[in-house]
Write a protein that holds these residues in place. Structure first.
Motif, mmCIF file in Angstrom:
data_model
loop_
_atom_site.group_PDB
_atom_site.id
_atom_site.type_symbol
_atom_site.label_atom_id
_atom_site.label_comp_id
_atom_site.label_asym_id
_atom_site.label_seq_id
_atom_site.Cartn_x
_atom_site.Cartn_y
_atom_site.Cartn_z
ATOM 1 N N THR A 11 16.254 29.406 10.529
ATOM 2 C CA THR A 11 15.950 30.512 11.439
ATOM 3 C C THR A 11 14.953 30.119 12.527
ATOM 4 O O THR A 11 14.510 30.966 13.295
ATOM 5 C CB THR A 11 15.397 31.724 10.650
ATOM 6 N N LYS A 12 14.612 28.831 12.546
ATOM 7 C CA LYS A 12 13.672 28.280 13.546
ATOM 8 C C LYS A 12 12.324 29.003 13.529
ATOM 9 O O LYS A 12 11.734 29.266 14.570
ATOM 10 C CB LYS A 12 14.306 28.295 14.930
ATOM 11 N N THR A 13 11.865 29.338 12.326
ATOM 12 C CA THR A 13 10.558 29.984 12.163
ATOM 13 C C THR A 13 9.608 29.110 11.342
ATOM 14 O O THR A 13 8.604 29.598 10.845
ATOM 15 C CB THR A 13 10.713 31.355 11.479
ATOM 16 N N PHE A 14 9.942 27.827 11.212
ATOM 17 C CA PHE A 14 9.123 26.920 10.398
ATOM 18 C C PHE A 14 7.776 26.707 11.069
ATOM 19 O O PHE A 14 7.700 26.359 12.257
ATOM 20 C CB PHE A 14 9.825 25.573 10.221
ATOM 21 N N LYS A 15 6.716 26.932 10.306
ATOM 22 C CA LYS A 15 5.356 26.685 10.782
ATOM 23 C C LYS A 15 4.611 25.980 9.667
ATOM 24 O O LYS A 15 4.564 26.467 8.535
ATOM 25 C CB LYS A 15 4.651 27.994 11.127
ATOM 26 N N SER A 16 4.020 24.850 9.993
ATOM 27 C CA SER A 16 3.307 24.088 8.963
ATOM 28 C C SER A 16 2.113 24.871 8.420
ATOM 29 O O SER A 16 1.786 24.767 7.242
ATOM 30 C CB SER A 16 2.856 22.731 9.504
ATOM 31 N N SER A 17 1.483 25.679 9.268
ATOM 32 C CA SER A 17 0.339 26.465 8.786
ATOM 33 C C SER A 17 0.775 27.474 7.731
ATOM 34 O O SER A 17 0.085 27.684 6.736
ATOM 35 C CB SER A 17 -0.345 27.186 9.948
ATOM 36 N N ARG A 18 1.943 28.078 7.944
ATOM 37 C CA ARG A 18 2.466 29.039 6.968
ATOM 38 C C ARG A 18 2.836 28.326 5.667
ATOM 39 O O ARG A 18 2.628 28.851 4.572
ATOM 40 C CB ARG A 18 3.666 29.757 7.561
ATOM 41 N N MET A 19 3.385 27.114 5.805
ATOM 42 C CA MET A 19 3.752 26.346 4.617
ATOM 43 C C MET A 19 2.505 25.932 3.830
ATOM 44 O O MET A 19 2.499 25.972 2.599
ATOM 45 C CB MET A 19 4.566 25.116 4.994
ATOM 46 N N ARG A 20 1.440 25.567 4.543
ATOM 47 C CA ARG A 20 0.186 25.202 3.857
ATOM 48 C C ARG A 20 -0.354 26.376 3.042
ATOM 49 O O ARG A 20 -0.813 26.212 1.914
ATOM 50 C CB ARG A 20 -0.862 24.721 4.861
ATOM 51 N N VAL A 21 -0.289 27.567 3.627
ATOM 52 C CA VAL A 21 -0.748 28.766 2.904
ATOM 53 C C VAL A 21 0.113 28.983 1.658
ATOM 54 O O VAL A 21 -0.404 29.234 0.559
ATOM 55 C CB VAL A 21 -0.717 30.012 3.822
ATOM 56 N N GLY A 22 1.433 28.859 1.811
ATOM 57 C CA GLY A 22 2.346 29.030 0.675
ATOM 58 C C GLY A 22 2.103 27.987 -0.409
ATOM 59 O O GLY A 22 2.085 28.312 -1.606
ATOM 60 N N LEU A 23 1.895 26.739 0.015
ATOM 61 C CA LEU A 23 1.648 25.682 -0.972
ATOM 62 C C LEU A 23 0.304 25.862 -1.669
ATOM 63 O O LEU A 23 0.168 25.532 -2.846
ATOM 64 C CB LEU A 23 1.736 24.301 -0.310
#
Length: 152
Positions: A42-54
Protein backbone atom coordinates in the motif's frame (compact mmCIF):
# COMPACT_ATOMS: atom_id res chain seq x y z
CA UNK A 1 -22.56 -26.14 23.75
CA UNK A 2 -22.45 -22.93 25.76
CA UNK A 3 -19.03 -22.35 27.32
CA UNK A 4 -17.92 -19.27 29.23
CA UNK A 5 -14.55 -17.59 28.77
CA UNK A 6 -13.50 -18.65 32.25
CA UNK A 7 -14.38 -22.29 31.52
CA UNK A 8 -12.51 -22.09 28.22
CA UNK A 9 -9.31 -20.89 29.91
CA UNK A 10 -9.76 -23.33 32.75
CA UNK A 11 -9.55 -26.24 30.31
CA UNK A 12 -7.24 -24.57 27.77
CA UNK A 13 -3.74 -25.99 27.75
CA UNK A 14 -0.77 -26.43 25.45
CA UNK A 15 0.58 -29.84 24.49
CA UNK A 16 3.81 -28.98 26.31
CA UNK A 17 5.69 -26.00 27.74
CA UNK A 18 7.60 -25.41 24.50
CA UNK A 19 4.38 -24.63 22.62
CA UNK A 20 3.33 -22.23 25.37
CA UNK A 21 6.37 -20.14 24.47
CA UNK A 22 6.69 -20.91 20.73
CA UNK A 23 3.11 -20.26 19.61
CA UNK A 24 3.08 -16.55 20.56
CA UNK A 25 6.50 -16.11 18.92
CA UNK A 26 5.23 -17.66 15.67
CA UNK A 27 2.15 -15.44 15.76
CA UNK A 28 4.36 -12.36 16.28
CA UNK A 29 6.56 -13.35 13.33
CA UNK A 30 3.52 -13.85 11.10
CA UNK A 31 2.10 -10.49 12.18
CA UNK A 32 5.39 -8.72 11.38
CA UNK A 33 5.61 -10.38 7.96
CA UNK A 34 1.99 -9.61 7.03
CA UNK A 35 2.23 -6.04 8.33
CA UNK A 36 5.42 -5.39 6.37
CA UNK A 37 4.01 -6.88 3.16
CA UNK A 38 0.81 -4.86 3.58
CA UNK A 39 2.74 -1.63 4.21
CA UNK A 40 4.95 -2.18 1.16
CA UNK A 41 1.95 -3.10 -1.05
CA UNK A 42 0.00 0.00 0.00
CA UNK A 43 3.12 2.20 -0.15
CA UNK A 44 2.70 3.21 3.50
CA UNK A 45 5.93 1.62 4.78
CA UNK A 46 7.68 3.81 7.33
CA UNK A 47 10.73 2.63 9.23
CA UNK A 48 9.73 4.74 12.25
CA UNK A 49 6.38 2.95 12.43
CA UNK A 50 8.13 -0.41 12.10
CA UNK A 51 10.54 0.48 14.93
CA UNK A 52 7.59 1.27 17.19
CA UNK A 53 5.92 -2.04 16.24
CA UNK A 54 9.12 -4.00 16.81
CA UNK A 55 9.63 -2.36 20.21
CA UNK A 56 6.12 -3.51 21.18
CA UNK A 57 6.95 -7.03 20.00
CA UNK A 58 10.15 -6.89 22.07
CA UNK A 59 8.05 -6.00 25.11
CA UNK A 60 5.75 -8.94 24.45
CA UNK A 61 8.76 -11.26 24.17
CA UNK A 62 10.12 -9.85 27.44
CA UNK A 63 6.79 -10.60 29.12
CA UNK A 64 6.91 -14.18 27.81
CA UNK A 65 10.49 -14.69 28.97
CA UNK A 66 9.82 -13.19 32.39
CA UNK A 67 6.65 -15.25 32.73
CA UNK A 68 8.53 -18.45 31.94
CA UNK A 69 11.39 -17.47 34.25
CA UNK A 70 9.09 -16.72 37.18
CA UNK A 71 6.96 -19.79 36.52
CA UNK A 72 9.95 -22.10 36.80
CA UNK A 73 11.84 -20.18 39.48
CA UNK A 74 8.88 -19.74 41.82
CA UNK A 75 6.97 -22.88 40.97
CA UNK A 76 3.89 -20.91 39.91
CA UNK A 77 0.99 -22.82 38.40
CA UNK A 78 1.43 -23.40 34.67
CA UNK A 79 -2.04 -21.91 34.13
CA UNK A 80 -0.53 -18.48 34.79
CA UNK A 81 1.91 -18.80 31.88
CA UNK A 82 -0.82 -20.34 29.74
CA UNK A 83 -2.94 -17.25 30.38
CA UNK A 84 -0.10 -14.89 29.45
CA UNK A 85 0.53 -16.86 26.26
CA UNK A 86 -3.16 -17.00 25.37
CA UNK A 87 -3.48 -13.24 25.84
CA UNK A 88 -0.53 -12.55 23.53
CA UNK A 89 -1.84 -15.08 20.98
CA UNK A 90 -5.24 -13.34 21.03
CA UNK A 91 -3.63 -9.91 20.52
CA UNK A 92 -1.54 -11.21 17.64
CA UNK A 93 -4.54 -12.95 16.08
CA UNK A 94 -6.47 -9.67 16.10
CA UNK A 95 -3.52 -7.83 14.57
CA UNK A 96 -3.17 -10.49 11.87
CA UNK A 97 -6.89 -10.17 11.09
CA UNK A 98 -6.49 -6.37 10.82
CA UNK A 99 -3.59 -6.85 8.39
CA UNK A 100 -5.62 -9.34 6.35
CA UNK A 101 -8.56 -6.95 6.20
CA UNK A 102 -6.29 -4.09 5.08
CA UNK A 103 -4.95 -6.37 2.34
CA UNK A 104 -8.45 -7.06 1.05
CA UNK A 105 -8.79 -10.58 2.42
CA UNK A 106 -12.40 -11.22 3.48
CA UNK A 107 -12.65 -11.51 7.25
CA UNK A 108 -15.70 -13.19 8.87
CA UNK A 109 -18.24 -10.69 10.21
CA UNK A 110 -17.99 -11.85 13.83
CA UNK A 111 -14.22 -11.29 13.77
CA UNK A 112 -14.55 -8.05 11.82
CA UNK A 113 -16.90 -6.64 14.47
CA UNK A 114 -14.29 -7.33 17.15
CA UNK A 115 -11.34 -6.06 15.11
CA UNK A 116 -13.11 -2.85 14.01
CA UNK A 117 -14.62 -2.15 17.41
CA UNK A 118 -13.86 1.56 17.77
CA UNK A 119 -16.42 2.36 20.46
CA UNK A 120 -14.48 1.55 23.61
CA UNK A 121 -17.14 2.69 26.06
CA UNK A 122 -19.05 0.06 27.97
CA UNK A 123 -22.74 -0.05 28.60
CA UNK A 124 -23.85 -0.67 32.16
CA UNK A 125 -24.86 -4.25 31.27
CA UNK A 126 -21.47 -4.91 29.65
CA UNK A 127 -19.74 -3.49 32.72
CA UNK A 128 -21.75 -5.75 35.03
CA UNK A 129 -21.04 -8.77 32.82
CA UNK A 130 -17.31 -8.04 32.70
CA UNK A 131 -17.21 -7.45 36.45
CA UNK A 132 -18.96 -10.78 37.08
CA UNK A 133 -16.55 -12.58 34.73
CA UNK A 134 -13.55 -10.92 36.36
CA UNK A 135 -14.78 -11.94 39.82
CA UNK A 136 -15.26 -15.52 38.56
CA UNK A 137 -11.75 -15.49 37.08
CA UNK A 138 -10.31 -14.26 40.38
CA UNK A 139 -12.19 -17.02 42.22
CA UNK A 140 -10.85 -19.60 39.74
CA UNK A 141 -7.27 -18.38 40.20
CA UNK A 142 -7.68 -18.55 43.98
CA UNK A 143 -9.02 -22.11 43.67
CA UNK A 144 -6.07 -23.08 41.47
CA UNK A 145 -3.65 -21.56 43.97
CA UNK A 146 -5.30 -23.56 46.79
CA UNK A 147 -5.03 -26.77 44.74
CA UNK A 148 -1.39 -26.00 43.97
CA UNK A 149 -0.63 -25.44 47.67
CA UNK A 150 -2.30 -28.73 48.61
CA UNK A 151 -0.25 -30.63 46.02
CA UNK A 152 3.04 -28.92 46.86
Amino acid sequence: MDITIVEFFRHFHFVNEAWCFTTPLCMMALDIILGTINAIATKTFKSSRMRVGLSKKSGEIAILVLGELFSFAMGLPKELMTGVSAYIIFMEFMSIMENCEKSGVPVPKFIKSIVNNVDESLSEDDYKTLTARLNQAIKTVEELEEESKKKG
